[in-house]
Design a protein around this motif. Sequence first.
Motif, short mmCIF file in Angstrom:
data_model
loop_
_atom_site.label_atom_id
_atom_site.label_comp_id
_atom_site.label_asym_id
_atom_site.label_seq_id
_atom_site.Cartn_x
_atom_site.Cartn_y
_atom_site.Cartn_z
N ALA A 69 10.85 -19.55 5.35
CA ALA A 69 9.75 -18.90 6.06
C ALA A 69 10.32 -18.08 7.22
CB ALA A 69 8.79 -19.96 6.59
N THR A 70 9.60 -17.07 7.63
CA THR A 70 10.09 -16.18 8.70
C THR A 70 9.02 -15.98 9.76
OG1 THR A 70 9.35 -14.20 7.50
CG2 THR A 70 11.60 -14.95 7.10
N TYR A 71 9.50 -15.64 10.96
CA TYR A 71 8.59 -15.30 12.06
C TYR A 71 9.29 -14.22 12.88
CZ TYR A 71 5.49 -15.80 16.08
OH TYR A 71 4.59 -15.56 17.09
N LYS A 72 8.64 -13.07 13.02
CA LYS A 72 9.28 -11.95 13.71
C LYS A 72 9.27 -12.18 15.21
CE LYS A 72 9.91 -7.04 13.24
NZ LYS A 72 9.62 -5.86 12.44
N SER A 110 23.56 -11.88 11.78
CA SER A 110 24.32 -12.83 12.60
C SER A 110 24.52 -12.26 14.01
CB SER A 110 25.69 -13.10 11.93
OG SER A 110 26.45 -11.91 11.87
N PRO A 111 24.83 -13.13 14.99
CA PRO A 111 25.13 -14.56 14.89
C PRO A 111 23.89 -15.41 14.67
CG PRO A 111 25.16 -13.87 17.18
CD PRO A 111 24.98 -12.62 16.38
N TYR A 112 24.12 -16.63 14.18
CA TYR A 112 23.04 -17.55 13.89
C TYR A 112 23.08 -18.74 14.86
CZ TYR A 112 23.51 -15.16 9.35
OH TYR A 112 23.63 -14.22 8.36
N ILE A 113 21.92 -19.06 15.40
CA ILE A 113 21.77 -20.28 16.21
C ILE A 113 20.75 -21.17 15.50
CG2 ILE A 113 20.93 -21.22 18.40
CD1 ILE A 113 22.00 -18.74 19.78
N LEU A 114 21.15 -22.39 15.23
CA LEU A 114 20.28 -23.34 14.53
C LEU A 114 19.66 -24.29 15.54
CD1 LEU A 114 19.21 -24.62 11.90
CD2 LEU A 114 21.32 -25.97 11.80
N LEU A 115 18.36 -24.13 15.74
CA LEU A 115 17.60 -24.97 16.66
C LEU A 115 16.98 -26.10 15.84
CD1 LEU A 115 16.56 -25.20 19.62
CD2 LEU A 115 14.59 -23.82 18.92
N VAL A 116 17.39 -27.34 16.13
CA VAL A 116 17.00 -28.44 15.26
C VAL A 116 16.53 -29.63 16.08
CG1 VAL A 116 19.37 -29.31 15.16
CG2 VAL A 116 17.79 -29.90 13.34
N GLY A 117 15.57 -30.35 15.52
CA GLY A 117 15.05 -31.54 16.19
C GLY A 117 14.02 -32.22 15.32
N GLN A 118 13.59 -33.38 15.74
CA GLN A 118 12.59 -34.12 15.00
C GLN A 118 11.19 -33.78 15.49
OE1 GLN A 118 14.13 -38.21 15.59
NE2 GLN A 118 14.62 -38.18 13.40
N VAL A 127 7.64 -28.43 8.25
CA VAL A 127 8.50 -29.58 8.56
C VAL A 127 9.44 -29.85 7.38
CG1 VAL A 127 8.54 -32.07 8.94
CG2 VAL A 127 6.90 -30.65 10.16
N GLY A 128 10.72 -29.97 7.70
CA GLY A 128 11.73 -30.23 6.67
C GLY A 128 12.34 -28.98 6.08
N LEU A 148 14.80 -25.74 12.48
CA LEU A 148 14.59 -26.80 11.49
C LEU A 148 14.00 -28.01 12.18
CD1 LEU A 148 14.92 -28.03 8.66
CD2 LEU A 148 17.26 -28.68 9.31
N CYS A 149 12.75 -28.30 11.86
CA CYS A 149 12.09 -29.51 12.35
C CYS A 149 12.15 -30.53 11.22
CB CYS A 149 10.64 -29.21 12.73
SG CYS A 149 9.76 -30.62 13.43
N SER A 150 12.96 -31.57 11.39
CA SER A 150 13.20 -32.51 10.30
C SER A 150 13.06 -33.93 10.81
CB SER A 150 14.61 -32.30 9.74
OG SER A 150 14.92 -33.26 8.75
#
Length: 335
Positions: free
Chosen positions: A95-98, A41-49, A74-75, A110-112
């Motif tokens: 899933a992870t990405y360094k 942490s801290p966590y930032i949630l980057l979200v969009g369609q 996606v999702g 999160l791409c949803s």
Amino acid sequence: MDITPSDWDTLQSLAERAGLPCERIGALRKRLETDHPRPGSPYILLVGQPNCGLELVLAKLVGPAAAEEVKKAVGRPVVLGPKPTEVQPRLGAWATYKWPKCPQGHVIVLCSPGRPSAVTLAQLESLGYVEEVVLVTRLGQPLHQSEREMAQALSTVAATIHVLVVALPGEEASDSDMAEVKAYGLQHMRLAGFNDGRCQGVLIWFVDGRPRQGTVSDFSRLFTLEPVTVASGRDGLVRQALRTLLDEMRQKAESKPPSPQIPISDEECDRLTKELDSYLADLGKKVNRWVQKYPSRTALSVREFVHNELRGWAAYTTIEGSWLKYVEHLRPGMQ
């Protein structure tokens, strides 16, 4: 925001009467009260369609490879940061990405296509909470219905939110247009549950990089987390989570058919009311004697004392208990 054990007991009782699973209250209490370590942490949630500009933000922020990784998932969330394998839900795996150069903590992307699934929301809640959501939307169609629903679903997960409006090539806006978009975004984030200062602002980014007044060219503001603001936002998160739960209880209760009631005469109602008045008056005297005996007691301890006394009535071993048992027979649920 302090919630006493008696408050949780009351919520548990209300949930049972409304027909909600008891586990909902226990899970919410555990989530809000447990101060467990949050690795990474801290966590930032980057979200969009998809195709809202999220991929372009990632490409600029991290690199094209990260954008491709998110596009494939996606999702489902993807964790970016120096140690992404440490940031995982209690159930399932992300899933992870360094990304060693992550400004602070980790970014969960999160791409949803719409509102996150119940599974994804439960996984995010298992982290405890997210410091900030960054909701990405397009200037051409900012914050349409599905994006507002997405924000509403995340209002009980994240302490604060930023809205990042992406202007694609060919999309232009005057100063007044941009001011209107910012005001529109703030209004809808408040309606989605991010009120009381939890919405940290609406930023506009033009992909072509040409400087314009009132826009951003980098995303440093998105990674500037003020501890006081986050703490205040987390209190708002707790209030929103409780408000959502109570709304669900009310809807459940309103949908249940009314139970048949035994008719009671006016004289009987008057008698029962007078008896209750006398029992409460006796309880008041008992509380006063207790406070005089222990003058250092706090208001919270007095509340707990009264609550325990009232719960004792439900044992049906006192005259007050006999009264309560009779009233419960006449009007089920009164206890």
